[in-house]
Design a protein around this motif. Structure first.
Motif, PDB file in Angstrom:
ATOM      1  N   HIS A 153      -9.310  -0.305   8.358  1.00  0.00           N
ATOM      2  CA  HIS A 153      -8.626   0.748   8.523  1.00  0.00           C
ATOM      3  C   HIS A 153      -8.455   1.432   7.272  1.00  0.00           C
ATOM      4  O   HIS A 153      -8.458   0.776   5.981  1.00  0.00           O
ATOM      5  CB  HIS A 153      -7.175   0.259   9.272  1.00  0.00           C
ATOM      6  CG  HIS A 153      -7.550  -0.491  10.339  1.00  0.00           C
ATOM      7  ND1 HIS A 153      -7.868  -0.034  11.636  1.00  0.00           N
ATOM      8  CD2 HIS A 153      -7.406  -1.871  10.639  1.00  0.00           C
ATOM      9  CE1 HIS A 153      -7.930  -0.792  12.462  1.00  0.00           C
ATOM     10  NE2 HIS A 153      -7.713  -1.936  12.016  1.00  0.00           N
ATOM     11  N   PRO A 154      -7.578   2.569   7.148  1.00  0.00           N
ATOM     12  CA  PRO A 154      -7.387   3.086   5.815  1.00  0.00           C
ATOM     13  C   PRO A 154      -6.269   2.183   5.094  1.00  0.00           C
ATOM     14  O   PRO A 154      -5.628   1.145   5.525  1.00  0.00           O
ATOM     15  CB  PRO A 154      -6.614   4.468   6.091  1.00  0.00           C
ATOM     16  CG  PRO A 154      -7.013   4.606   7.626  1.00  0.00           C
ATOM     17  CD  PRO A 154      -6.985   3.312   8.186  1.00  0.00           C
ATOM     18  N   LYS A 155      -6.147   2.370   3.777  1.00  0.00           N
ATOM     19  CA  LYS A 155      -5.273   1.526   3.052  1.00  0.00           C
ATOM     20  C   LYS A 155      -3.800   1.629   3.639  1.00  0.00           C
ATOM     21  O   LYS A 155      -3.324   2.971   3.801  1.00  0.00           O
ATOM     22  CB  LYS A 155      -5.331   2.080   1.450  1.00  0.00           C
ATOM     23  CG  LYS A 155      -4.536   1.080   0.694  1.00  0.00           C
ATOM     24  CD  LYS A 155      -4.690   1.665  -0.687  1.00  0.00           C
ATOM     25  CE  LYS A 155      -6.074   1.333  -1.319  1.00  0.00           C
ATOM     26  NZ  LYS A 155      -6.051   1.993  -2.769  1.00  0.00           N
ATOM     27  N   PRO A 156      -3.039   0.759   3.976  1.00  0.00           N
ATOM     28  CA  PRO A 156      -1.739   0.545   4.303  1.00  0.00           C
ATOM     29  C   PRO A 156      -0.806   1.553   3.519  1.00  0.00           C
ATOM     30  O   PRO A 156      -0.716   1.250   2.186  1.00  0.00           O
ATOM     31  CB  PRO A 156      -1.195  -0.613   4.511  1.00  0.00           C
ATOM     32  CG  PRO A 156      -2.358  -1.496   4.549  1.00  0.00           C
ATOM     33  CD  PRO A 156      -3.448  -0.640   3.764  1.00  0.00           C
ATOM     34  N   GLN A 157      -0.056   2.400   3.936  1.00  0.00           N
ATOM     35  CA  GLN A 157       0.846   3.208   3.161  1.00  0.00           C
ATOM     36  C   GLN A 157       2.146   3.633   3.865  1.00  0.00           C
ATOM     37  O   GLN A 157       2.238   3.117   4.950  1.00  0.00           O
ATOM     38  CB  GLN A 157       0.237   4.804   2.838  1.00  0.00           C
ATOM     39  CG  GLN A 157      -1.154   4.498   2.128  1.00  0.00           C
ATOM     40  CD  GLN A 157      -1.668   5.751   1.780  1.00  0.00           C
ATOM     41  OE1 GLN A 157      -1.151   6.566   1.164  1.00  0.00           O
ATOM     42  NE2 GLN A 157      -2.785   6.043   2.370  1.00  0.00           N
ATOM     43  N   GLU A 158       3.251   3.855   3.300  1.00  0.00           N
ATOM     44  CA  GLU A 158       4.423   4.235   3.864  1.00  0.00           C
ATOM     45  C   GLU A 158       4.090   5.277   4.897  1.00  0.00           C
ATOM     46  O   GLU A 158       3.802   6.001   4.686  1.00  0.00           O
ATOM     47  CB  GLU A 158       5.456   4.441   2.800  1.00  0.00           C
ATOM     48  CG  GLU A 158       5.778   3.476   1.751  1.00  0.00           C
ATOM     49  CD  GLU A 158       6.575   1.945   2.735  1.00  0.00           C
ATOM     50  OE1 GLU A 158       7.276   2.257   3.464  1.00  0.00           O
ATOM     51  OE2 GLU A 158       5.968   1.032   2.220  1.00  0.00           O
ATOM     52  N   LEU A 159       4.911   4.868   6.093  1.00  0.00           N
ATOM     53  CA  LEU A 159       4.878   5.681   7.318  1.00  0.00           C
ATOM     54  C   LEU A 159       6.241   6.662   7.147  1.00  0.00           C
ATOM     55  O   LEU A 159       7.378   6.430   7.680  1.00  0.00           O
ATOM     56  CB  LEU A 159       4.862   4.741   8.490  1.00  0.00           C
ATOM     57  CG  LEU A 159       3.678   4.269   8.958  1.00  0.00           C
ATOM     58  CD1 LEU A 159       3.918   3.320   9.810  1.00  0.00           C
ATOM     59  CD2 LEU A 159       2.489   5.240   9.065  1.00  0.00           C
ATOM     60  N   THR A 160       6.142   7.688   6.127  1.00  0.00           N
ATOM     61  CA  THR A 160       7.457   8.669   5.976  1.00  0.00           C
ATOM     62  C   THR A 160       6.911   9.853   6.381  1.00  0.00           C
ATOM     63  O   THR A 160       5.816  10.344   6.488  1.00  0.00           O
ATOM     64  CB  THR A 160       7.686   8.549   4.456  1.00  0.00           C
ATOM     65  OG1 THR A 160       6.572   8.939   3.876  1.00  0.00           O
ATOM     66  CG2 THR A 160       7.995   7.063   3.872  1.00  0.00           C
ATOM     67  N   ALA A 161       8.007  10.709   6.241  1.00  0.00           N
ATOM     68  CA  ALA A 161       7.838  12.285   6.728  1.00  0.00           C
ATOM     69  C   ALA A 161       7.202  12.823   5.704  1.00  0.00           C
ATOM     70  O   ALA A 161       6.134  13.752   5.873  1.00  0.00           O
ATOM     71  CB  ALA A 161       9.063  12.965   7.080  1.00  0.00           C
ATOM     72  N   GLU A 162       7.194  12.307   4.440  1.00  0.00           N
ATOM     73  CA  GLU A 162       6.455  12.973   3.424  1.00  0.00           C
ATOM     74  C   GLU A 162       4.966  12.578   3.399  1.00  0.00           C
ATOM     75  O   GLU A 162       4.229  13.610   3.293  1.00  0.00           O
ATOM     76  CB  GLU A 162       6.964  12.612   1.951  1.00  0.00           C
ATOM     77  CG  GLU A 162       8.350  13.014   1.652  1.00  0.00           C
ATOM     78  CD  GLU A 162       9.536  12.302   2.452  1.00  0.00           C
ATOM     79  OE1 GLU A 162       9.326  11.052   3.050  1.00  0.00           O
ATOM     80  OE2 GLU A 162      10.414  12.905   2.755  1.00  0.00           O
ATOM     81  N   LYS A 163       4.618  11.499   4.048  1.00  0.00           N
ATOM     82  CA  LYS A 163       3.387  11.178   4.242  1.00  0.00           C
ATOM     83  C   LYS A 163       2.527  11.794   5.006  1.00  0.00           C
ATOM     84  O   LYS A 163       1.337  12.286   4.943  1.00  0.00           O
ATOM     85  CB  LYS A 163       3.058   9.441   4.426  1.00  0.00           C
ATOM     86  CG  LYS A 163       1.889   9.029   4.544  1.00  0.00           C
ATOM     87  CD  LYS A 163       1.315   9.053   3.206  1.00  0.00           C
ATOM     88  CE  LYS A 163      -0.354   8.912   3.262  1.00  0.00           C
ATOM     89  NZ  LYS A 163      -1.446   9.139   2.102  1.00  0.00           N
TER      90      LYS A 163
END
Ligand code: SF4
Length: 277
Positions: free
Chosen positions: A82-92
Motif C-alpha cells: 500500500h502507499p506509505k501511511p500518512q495522516e488522513l486529514t482534510a489537507e491531505k
C-alpha cells in the motif's frame, strides 16, 4: 461476447451511439464532465488506499506487539502492499485532489480552474461525510478494496467493471459507487442495472454477502446517499436484461433512440441525422 459496463450503458442509452463508438469505432473526445468525474474517482481511490495503508500499519503494529515483528519489517510490508501511511486529514485529501486533477481536457485555463475549485468544494464535502461516519458511534468502516476490477459472465456475456470502494460490514460487504452527477431518485437507485451487476460481482469476489449498495452523489448541493439492496428476483431480472441486450446486439439492432437528455450529452450529435438537439 465481452463488454465493459460503459459499453453496456452506451447501448442502453442509445444503440446507435454504441454502434458509432464500438462497431464503427468513430473516435470521440472525452467530455469535461467525464474528465472531472475521472479526476474525482482517482482522488478518492488514492484516499481509500491511504485508509487501507493505515489499517495495514495498525495490523502490523499489533503483530509487532504480539509476535515480535520489527518496525522496519512492518514498514516494508506496508510500503510494498500500500502507499506509505500518512495522516488522513482534510489537507491531505486536498493535496491528493491537486495531484490527481487533470487539466488537459478543458478548453481554457479559466474553465480548468473553475473545475478544480469545484472539486475542492466536493472534496471538502466528502471529507465532512467521511469524518461524520467515523464519529457516528459505530465502528469505523473497514475498507477492503478500492477500484476493485471484476469480470462476470452472464449467459455468454463477459461484463467487466470496477467497484469504487468496498467496505466490510458486520454482516457482509458494502459496495460504494461514487457519482458526480445530480442525485438520482430512490426508485431509480432501486432499479439501476449497474448496481445489480455490482451485487452479482460482489457475490463472486467476496465470500461474504453484499448487504448494502450505496450510491454516493458528490454534487454541488452536498453529499447525497442512496442506499439500496438487491433481492434474488432482482438479480434474476438483471440477468434477463443482459440476455435481451445480447440478443439485440447479435441481431445488429442499432436503431437510434433519440431524446433530448441522451442526445445533448452524446459525442456523436454532430454527425447523427436524428439527434434530438
Ligand atoms: S445523437 Fe442521439 S440519437 Fe444520435 S447517436 Fe447520439 S444519442 Fe443516439
Amino acid at each position: 461476447m465481452s463488454l465493459s459496463y460503459s459499453q453496456l450503458r452506451r447501448y442502453r442509452t442509445c444503440p446507435r451511439q454504441y454502434e458509432f463508438s464500438h462497431i464503427k469505432k468513430i473516435p470521440w473526445g472525452i467530455s469535461e464532465g467525464e474528465s472531472f468525474g475521472a479526476s474525482v474517482h482517482n482522488a478518492l481511490k488514492r484516499w481509500g488506499e491511504l485508509e487501507i495503508g493505515h489499517r495495514a500499519l495498525g495490523v502490523g503494529r499489533r503483530k509487532q506487539k504480539n509476535e515480535g515483528v520489527r518496525e522496519d519489517q512492518i514498514r516494508l510490508f506496508v510500503e510494498e502492499e500500500h502507499p506509505k501511511p500518512q495522516e488522513l486529514t482534510a489537507e491531505k485529501l486536498m493535496e491528493i485532489w491537486h495531484q490527481t486533477f487533470v487539466f488537459d481536457t478543458y478548453p481554457s485555463r479559466f474553465e480548468a480552474d473553475f473545475a478544480r475549485s469545484r472539486g475542492e468544494a466536493l472534496m471538502r464535502r466528502f471529507f465532512t461525510w467521511w469524518s461524520l461516519r467515523l464519529r457516528s458511534g459505530q465502528a469505523a468502516p473497514l475498507v477492503l478494496a478500492v477500484e476493485k476490477g471484476f469480470s462476470i459472465e452472464i449467459d455468454g456475456v463477459h461484463i467487466t467493471g470496477r467497484l469504487d470502494r468496498v467496505e466490510q460490514t458486520a454482516e457482509g460487504v458494502r459496495i460504494i459507487d461514487y457519482k458526480t452527477t445530480p442525485p438520482c431518485t430512490q426508485a431509480e437507485a432501486d432499479a439501476d442495472l449497474q448496481i445489480s451487476l455490482y451485487a452479482l460481482a460482489a457475490a463472486q469476489l467476496f465470500d461474504k454477502p453484499c448487504t448494502e449498495l450505496l450510491l454516493l452523489f458528490l454534487s454541488d448541493e452536498g453529499v447525497v446517499e442512496r442506499a439500496t439492496a438487491r433481492s434474488a428476483s432482482q438479480l434474476k431480472d438483471a440477468r434477463t436484461q443482459i440476455t435481451l441486450i445480447r440478443e439485440r446486439m447479435e441481431a445488429k439492432d442499432f436503431h437510434p433512440t433519440p431524446s433530448v437528455t441522451a442526445c445533448k450529452r452524446c459525442p456523436y450529435r454532430g454527425v447523427c441525422d436524428v439527434a434530438a438537439v
